[in-house]
Design a protein around this motif. Structure first.
Motif, PDB file in Angstrom:
ATOM      1  N   SER A 412       0.968  -1.213   0.057  1.00  0.00           N
ATOM      2  CA  SER A 412       0.018   0.060   0.071  1.00  0.00           C
ATOM      3  C   SER A 412       0.838   1.174  -0.107  1.00  0.00           C
ATOM      4  O   SER A 412       0.571   2.309  -0.756  1.00  0.00           O
ATOM      5  CB  SER A 412      -0.854  -0.034   1.045  1.00  0.00           C
ATOM      6  N   TYR A 413       1.850   1.187   0.765  1.00  0.00           N
ATOM      7  CA  TYR A 413       2.845   2.569   1.106  1.00  0.00           C
ATOM      8  C   TYR A 413       3.512   2.895  -0.509  1.00  0.00           C
ATOM      9  O   TYR A 413       3.299   3.769  -0.905  1.00  0.00           O
ATOM     10  CB  TYR A 413       3.619   2.371   2.222  1.00  0.00           C
ATOM     11  N   CYS A 589      -6.708   6.688   3.075  1.00  0.00           N
ATOM     12  CA  CYS A 589      -6.921   6.250   1.853  1.00  0.00           C
ATOM     13  C   CYS A 589      -8.561   6.570   1.213  1.00  0.00           C
ATOM     14  O   CYS A 589      -8.525   7.143   0.051  1.00  0.00           O
ATOM     15  CB  CYS A 589      -6.681   4.733   1.807  1.00  0.00           C
ATOM     16  N   PHE A 590      -9.270   6.511   2.053  1.00  0.00           N
ATOM     17  CA  PHE A 590     -10.845   6.619   1.524  1.00  0.00           C
ATOM     18  C   PHE A 590     -11.005   8.278   1.127  1.00  0.00           C
ATOM     19  O   PHE A 590     -11.796   8.684   0.491  1.00  0.00           O
ATOM     20  CB  PHE A 590     -11.775   6.431   2.502  1.00  0.00           C
ATOM     21  N   ILE A 648       7.731  -3.757  -5.465  1.00  0.00           N
ATOM     22  CA  ILE A 648       7.731  -3.792  -6.662  1.00  0.00           C
ATOM     23  C   ILE A 648       6.338  -4.214  -7.330  1.00  0.00           C
ATOM     24  O   ILE A 648       6.016  -3.686  -8.174  1.00  0.00           O
ATOM     25  CB  ILE A 648       8.638  -5.018  -7.037  1.00  0.00           C
ATOM     26  N   LEU A 649       5.631  -5.079  -6.565  1.00  0.00           N
ATOM     27  CA  LEU A 649       4.239  -5.433  -7.093  1.00  0.00           C
ATOM     28  C   LEU A 649       3.148  -4.088  -6.722  1.00  0.00           C
ATOM     29  O   LEU A 649       2.428  -3.691  -7.771  1.00  0.00           O
ATOM     30  CB  LEU A 649       3.586  -6.520  -6.188  1.00  0.00           C
ATOM     31  N   GLY A 650       3.370  -3.241  -5.783  1.00  0.00           N
ATOM     32  CA  GLY A 650       2.693  -1.910  -5.523  1.00  0.00           C
ATOM     33  C   GLY A 650       2.998  -0.915  -6.646  1.00  0.00           C
ATOM     34  O   GLY A 650       2.025  -0.526  -7.130  1.00  0.00           O
ATOM     35  N   ASN A 651       4.049  -0.722  -7.077  1.00  0.00           N
ATOM     36  CA  ASN A 651       4.534   0.248  -8.067  1.00  0.00           C
ATOM     37  C   ASN A 651       4.153  -0.243  -9.375  1.00  0.00           C
ATOM     38  O   ASN A 651       3.207   0.560 -10.103  1.00  0.00           O
ATOM     39  CB  ASN A 651       5.974   0.292  -8.255  1.00  0.00           C
ATOM     40  N   SER A 652       3.933  -1.516  -9.876  1.00  0.00           N
ATOM     41  CA  SER A 652       3.556  -2.252 -11.121  1.00  0.00           C
ATOM     42  C   SER A 652       1.896  -2.047 -10.981  1.00  0.00           C
ATOM     43  O   SER A 652       1.417  -1.732 -12.180  1.00  0.00           O
ATOM     44  CB  SER A 652       3.855  -3.462 -11.339  1.00  0.00           C
ATOM     45  N   ILE A 653       1.232  -2.328 -10.195  1.00  0.00           N
ATOM     46  CA  ILE A 653      -0.210  -2.441 -10.098  1.00  0.00           C
ATOM     47  C   ILE A 653      -0.681  -1.119 -10.029  1.00  0.00           C
ATOM     48  O   ILE A 653      -1.688  -0.905 -10.892  1.00  0.00           O
ATOM     49  CB  ILE A 653      -0.568  -3.211  -8.859  1.00  0.00           C
ATOM     50  N   PHE A 654      -0.240  -0.195  -8.941  1.00  0.00           N
ATOM     51  CA  PHE A 654      -1.041   1.002  -8.755  1.00  0.00           C
ATOM     52  C   PHE A 654      -0.815   2.086 -10.248  1.00  0.00           C
ATOM     53  O   PHE A 654      -1.601   2.835 -10.578  1.00  0.00           O
ATOM     54  CB  PHE A 654      -0.504   1.774  -7.631  1.00  0.00           C
ATOM     55  N   ILE A 666      -7.197   2.650  -4.578  1.00  0.00           N
ATOM     56  CA  ILE A 666      -7.630   3.135  -3.020  1.00  0.00           C
ATOM     57  C   ILE A 666      -8.202   1.921  -2.416  1.00  0.00           C
ATOM     58  O   ILE A 666      -7.860   1.684  -0.948  1.00  0.00           O
ATOM     59  CB  ILE A 666      -8.692   4.243  -3.177  1.00  0.00           C
ATOM     60  N   LEU A 667      -9.106   1.035  -2.947  1.00  0.00           N
ATOM     61  CA  LEU A 667      -9.616  -0.132  -2.196  1.00  0.00           C
ATOM     62  C   LEU A 667      -8.406  -1.199  -1.906  1.00  0.00           C
ATOM     63  O   LEU A 667      -8.627  -1.893  -0.859  1.00  0.00           O
ATOM     64  CB  LEU A 667     -10.673  -0.705  -3.086  1.00  0.00           C
ATOM     65  N   LEU A 668      -7.685  -1.304  -2.827  1.00  0.00           N
ATOM     66  CA  LEU A 668      -6.607  -2.175  -2.637  1.00  0.00           C
ATOM     67  C   LEU A 668      -5.500  -1.689  -1.465  1.00  0.00           C
ATOM     68  O   LEU A 668      -5.460  -2.710  -0.306  1.00  0.00           O
ATOM     69  CB  LEU A 668      -5.644  -2.420  -3.846  1.00  0.00           C
ATOM     70  N   ALA A 669      -5.274  -0.716  -1.544  1.00  0.00           N
ATOM     71  CA  ALA A 669      -4.429   0.032  -0.481  1.00  0.00           C
ATOM     72  C   ALA A 669      -5.127  -0.063   0.999  1.00  0.00           C
ATOM     73  O   ALA A 669      -4.452  -0.526   1.950  1.00  0.00           O
ATOM     74  CB  ALA A 669      -4.028   1.477  -0.712  1.00  0.00           C
ATOM     75  N   SER A 670      -6.469   0.353   1.160  1.00  0.00           N
ATOM     76  CA  SER A 670      -7.209   0.403   2.255  1.00  0.00           C
ATOM     77  C   SER A 670      -7.367  -0.864   2.869  1.00  0.00           C
ATOM     78  O   SER A 670      -7.047  -1.093   3.965  1.00  0.00           O
ATOM     79  CB  SER A 670      -8.420   1.230   2.158  1.00  0.00           C
TER      80      SER A 670
END
Length: 692
Positions: A412-413, A589-590, A648-654, A666-670
Motif C-alpha cells: 500500500s505505501y 486512503c478513503f 515492486i508489486l505495488g509500483n506495477s499495479i498502482f 484506493i480499495l486495494l491499499a485500504s
C-alpha cells in the motif's frame, strides 16, 4: 622426612584372595623405592635444557593428585561434547543465551546512555539516510535520463523497478551475512558496494550498463536497513531501545528531503554538465547522482572508527574483545558525564556454548580459489540454515504474521507513493491539454518560423515555400495538412507528429523529425539529410519542480509522526502503534476519492505519509526484538526483502490504473492496511523483554 621406610611400605600392601590391595591415598608406591612426599619433586630425574625447558618424554616427577583431578575436569566437557546429541548442546546454548541476555542488559545499563550511543546514532543515521536517498534517485533522474539515453517506456519501467530488485536481494544476503561475519564488517561491505556503483553509474553512457550499476548499487544499500537496526539495538538498554530506534528512523525521512532538495537545485540546471566530443555527455542529472552518494561515503568513513557489536562478539565466543568494547562504551559515557573516576565493574561475561565448528583450511590445501570456494559455500550454507531457523516451530508463527504485515504495508505505501506523483502528472496533463490551441484551415506561405510552437493542433492547413529554421516543436500535431516546397533546418521536437499529411518537395536538414513521427503521410520528392543522432534534452519541463516539491513535502510530512512514535513507543507499546497507525492510514486512503486536483492530492499524500510512518517505526523495533542475536539481522533481512517485493508489486499495479480509475488503487491499499493492522494486533508485545 620425605621418605617412608621399607617396613611401612610392606605393611601398606595387604594380600587378599591372591591379589595385592594398594592403599588409595593418592601416592605412587614402589617395591624397593621410597615414595615421594606430597610436595616433593625430584629435579635430578627431570630432563632440562639450558633454558630450563622440560624435554618431552622425560620423567617429570610425580604429579599432585589435585592437578590430576583438575586436568580430568578440563578434559571431561570436551570428551562429553563428542558423544552428546546436538539437541542437548543447543538446549545448553539456549540456556546460556538466556543468562547472557539478562547479564548483558545489566551491563548496558551500567555503561549508561551517552556520548558513545549518540556518536553511533549519527554514523548509522547517515547509512539509513543513504537508503532513503536510493529510493528517490531513479524517480528523479528518469525524466532526464530517458531523453539522454533514448529510453522506451518499457526501459523506463525496468529502471524504476531494478533498484527495488537489488535491495530485495541485498537485504536477504547481507542481512544473513551480518549474523555470521559481524555487523560492522557487513555494513562496511554494503556501503562500499553502494558507493562504488552509484559513483560509476553517474559516468556510464549506455542504458544496459547504467541498469546494471543501479542494480548492484541497490543490492549494496539493501543490506543497510537490517544491519543498522540490529547493530544499534545491541548498544541500547531496554528502557531506551524503542524510543531511540524510532529517532533513528528519522534519517530515512532526512534522506528523502535531501534527495528532493538536491534534485530541485541541480537537475534543472542543464548547463552544469560537460561534453567530450559528440558521444560523451555528462548532464546535470549525473551530477545529482554523484551528490546523492555523499551520505553513503560519509557513513562509510565514519564507520571505520566505530567498534563491532559486543553482543555479536559474545555470541561467537570472543569474550575479551566484547569486554574491551563494553569498557570503551562505559568509559566514553562516564567521561562525557564528568565522572571519569567511575570503574567498569564487570570482570566476566557469560558466553554461549559454541555449537558450530569452523574448520580452518590450511594454505597448503588445494589452490587459493578452492579454499575460498569452500569458505564461501560454508558461510552461505550457514546463512541458509539461519533462514530456515526463522521458520522453525519456535518462530514460525511470528515470522509468518510479520511477513504479512510487512508485505501489506509495503504494497500500500510504496504503491501509493508512486501513484501520487503519477496522478499529479495526470492532472497536469489534463490541464495542459485543456489549454491547447487549435488552428483550422490556415494558409501560410513564404514565412520563416524561428520560434517555439507549443501545445498546438493544426488541421487542414497549407504551407507553401515556408522555412522552419532553428526552432522547437513541443506537443504539436499537424493533421491533414499540406507542406509544399518547404525547408526544415536544425529543428528539435518533443511529442510532435504529422498525421495524414502530404509533403511535397520538402527538405529536412539536421532535424530529429524521424520516420515514426510521420503517421500515414505521403512523402513526394522529399529529402532527409543529416538527421540528428542520439537523444537530446530538448526542453526544461515546467512541471518538474512540482514533482520535486511533492516528494519534499511527502518526506517532510512524516516528521510529526516520527516524533509522536518516538515519544510513545515505550509507553503504549509496539503492537498498538502498528495496528493503530495502519488503521488510521486505511481511513486516510478513503479521503483520496475527494482528491480531484493537484493541491488535494498533495494534501492527502502528506496526511497518509504522516499517519503511516509510526507503523514503519514500530515494525522496525519489534522485528529487532522478536529474534535472538544470532538470527536478528537474518530475520530482518528476510522481512525487509519481502517488503521490497511488495514495493515492486505495488509500483506495477498502482501505476497501471493512473488515468483509468481511482477505485482499484484506493480499495486495494485500504483493504491491505486494514488486514495487516488487524493481524499485527496478534503479535506478542516486546516492550518489556530483554534482547535475546
Amino acid at each position: 622426612d620425605g621418605y617412608r621406610n621399607t617396613n611401612q611400605v610392606s605393611d601398606d600392601y595387604r594380600y587378599q584372595d591372591g591379589n595385592y590391595d594398594a592403599p588409595n591415598d593418592g601416592y605412587y608406591r614402589g617395591g624397593d623405592e621410597p615414595a615421594q612426599d606430597e610436595d616433593a619433586q625430584s629435579d635430578v630425574t627431570e630432563g632440562h635444557d639450558e633454558d630450563d625447558e622440560v624435554y618431552e618424554g622425560e620423567y617429570q616427577g610425580i604429579p599432585h593428585p589435585d592437578d590430576i583431578k583438575e586436568k580430568q575436569k578440563k578434559r571431561a566437557p570436551a570428551m562429553d561434547d563428542e558423544y552428546r546429541d546436538r539437541a542437548d548442546l543447543m538446549a545448553e546454548r539456549m540456556e546460556d543465551e538466556e543468562q547472557l541476555a539478562h547479564q548483558y542488559e545489566n551491563i548496558i545499563e551500567e555503561c549508561g546512555h551517552g556520548r558513545f550511543q549518540w556518536t553511533l546514532f549519527f554514523v548509522l543515521g547517515l547509512a539509513l539516510m543513504a537508503d532513503g536517498v536510493e529510493v528517490f534517485v531513479v524517480g528523479f533522474v528518469l525524466p532526464s535520463a530517458e531523453k539522454d539515453m533514448c529510453l522506451s517506456s518499457s526501459n523506463k519501467g525496468m529502471l524504476g523497478l531494478i533498484v527495488y530488485l537489488g535491495m530485495m536481494v541485498g537485504a536477504v544476503l547481507l542481512g544473513g551475512l551480518a549474523d555470521k561475519l559481524g555487523r560492522k564488517q557487513c555494513l562496511i561491505i554494503s556501503l562500499a558496494i553502494n558507493a562504488a556503483f552509484a559513483f560509476l553509474s553517474s559516468f556510464v553512457q549506455g542504458y544496459g550498463f547504467f541498469l546494471f550499476c543501479r542494480l548492484i548499487s541497490g543490492l549494496g544499500i539493501g543490506g543497510t536497513l537490517p544491519i543498522v537496526f540490529a547493530y544499534f539495538s545491541e548498544f541500547l538498554s531496554r528502557e531506551k531501545r524503542g524510543e531511540h530506534l524510532s529517532w533513528l528512523c528519522m534519517f530515512w525521512m532526512i534522506g528523502g528531503i535531501y534527495a528532493s532538495a538536491m534534485a530541485w537545485s541541480i537537475i534543472p540546471h542543464y548547463g552544469w554538465g560537460f561534453s567530450m566530443g559528440t558521444k560523451y555527455h555528462f548532464h546535470s542529472w549525473r551530477v545529482f547522482v554523484l551528490v546523492c552518494a555523499l551520505p553513503c561515503i560519509a557513513s562509510l568513513v565514519a564507520l571505520k572508527f566505530m567498534p563491532e557489536s559486543p553482543r555479536f562478539l559474545l555470541e561467537i565466543g570472543k569474550h575479551d574483545e566484547a569486554w574491551m568494547i563494553l569498557k570503551q562504551v562505559h568509559d566514553t559515557n562516564m567521561r562525557a558525564k564528568g565522572e571519569p573516576e567511575r570503574v567498569f565493574t564487570v570482570s566476566y561475561i557469560k558466553t554461549p556454548k559454541q555449537v558450530d565448528e569452523f574448520i580452518e583450511i590450511q594454505s597448503s590445501t588445494g589452490t587459493w580459489y578452492q579454499r575460498w570456494l569452500v569458505r564461501i559455500t560454508t558461510t552461505l550454507k550457514q546463512v541458509w540454515d539461519n533462514v530456515l531457523y526463522c521458520l522453525t516451530a519456535q518462530y514460525r508463527m511470528n515470522t509468518l504474521m510479520l511477513a504479512v504485515v510487512w508485505f501489506t504495508m509495503a504494497l500500500s505505501y510504496y504503491g501509493l507513493i508512486v501513484w501520487f506523483p503519477d496522478m499529479i502528472r495526470y492532472f497536469q496533463d489534463e490541464a495542459y491539454e485543456s489549454r491547447v490551441k487549435i488552428f483550422d484551415e490556415e494558409e501560410v506561405s513564404h514565412f520563416t518560423f524561428n520560434f517555439t510552437l507549443e501545445n498546438q493542433i493544426h488541421r487542414n492547413g497549407e504551407y507553401r515555400n515556408d522555412k522552419f529554421i532553428g526552432m522547437k516543436f513541443k506537443e504539436v500535431r499537424f493533421e491533414d495538412s499540406l507542406f509544399e516546397d518547404c525547408y526544415f533546418e536544425d529543428v528539435r521536437s518533443s511529442e510532435t507528429f504529422f498525421e495524414n499529411c502530404t509533403i511535397i518537395s520538402t527538405v529536412f536538414y539536421n532535424t530529429d523529425l524521424y520516420e515514426h513521427k510521420f503517421i500515414n503521410c505521403r512523402l513526394i520528392n522529399s529529402t532527409f539529410m543529416k538527421e540528428k543522432e542520439g537523444c537530446h534534452i530538448d526542453f526544461e519541463e515546467d512541471n518538474d519542480f512540482l514533482i520535486y516539491l511533492v516528494s519534499f513535502l511527502g518526506s517532510l510530512s512524516v516528521l510529526p509522526g516520527n516524533i509522536i512514535s518516538a515519544l510513545l513507543m515505550d509507553k503504549i507499546g509496539r503492537i498498538k502503534m502498528i495496528g493503530g497507525s495502519m488503521l488510521i492510514s486505511a481511513v486516510c486512503c478513503f479521503f483520496l476519492f475527494f482528491g480531484n486536483s493537484e493541491s488535494a492530492m498533495i494534501g492527502w499524500q502528506c496526511l497518509f505519509c504522516g499517519a503511516s510512518i509510526a507503523a514503519w517505526n514500530a515494525l522496525d523495533v519489534i522485528t529487532v526484538e522478536l529474534y535472538p542475536t544470532d538470527k536478528r539481522a537474518t530475520a530482518f533481512g528476510i522481512l525487509n526483502g519481502l517488503c521490497k517485493f511488495g514495493a515492486i508489486l505495488g509500483n506495477s499495479i498502482f501505476s497501471s490504473f493512473v488515468g483509468i480509475t481511482k477505485v482499484v488503487p484506493i480499495l486495494l491499499a485500504s483493504s491491505a492496511l486494514v488486514g495487516g493492522g488487524l493481524l499485527a494486533l496478534r503479535l506478542p508485545e516486546t516492550r518489556e523483554q530483554v534482547l535475546m
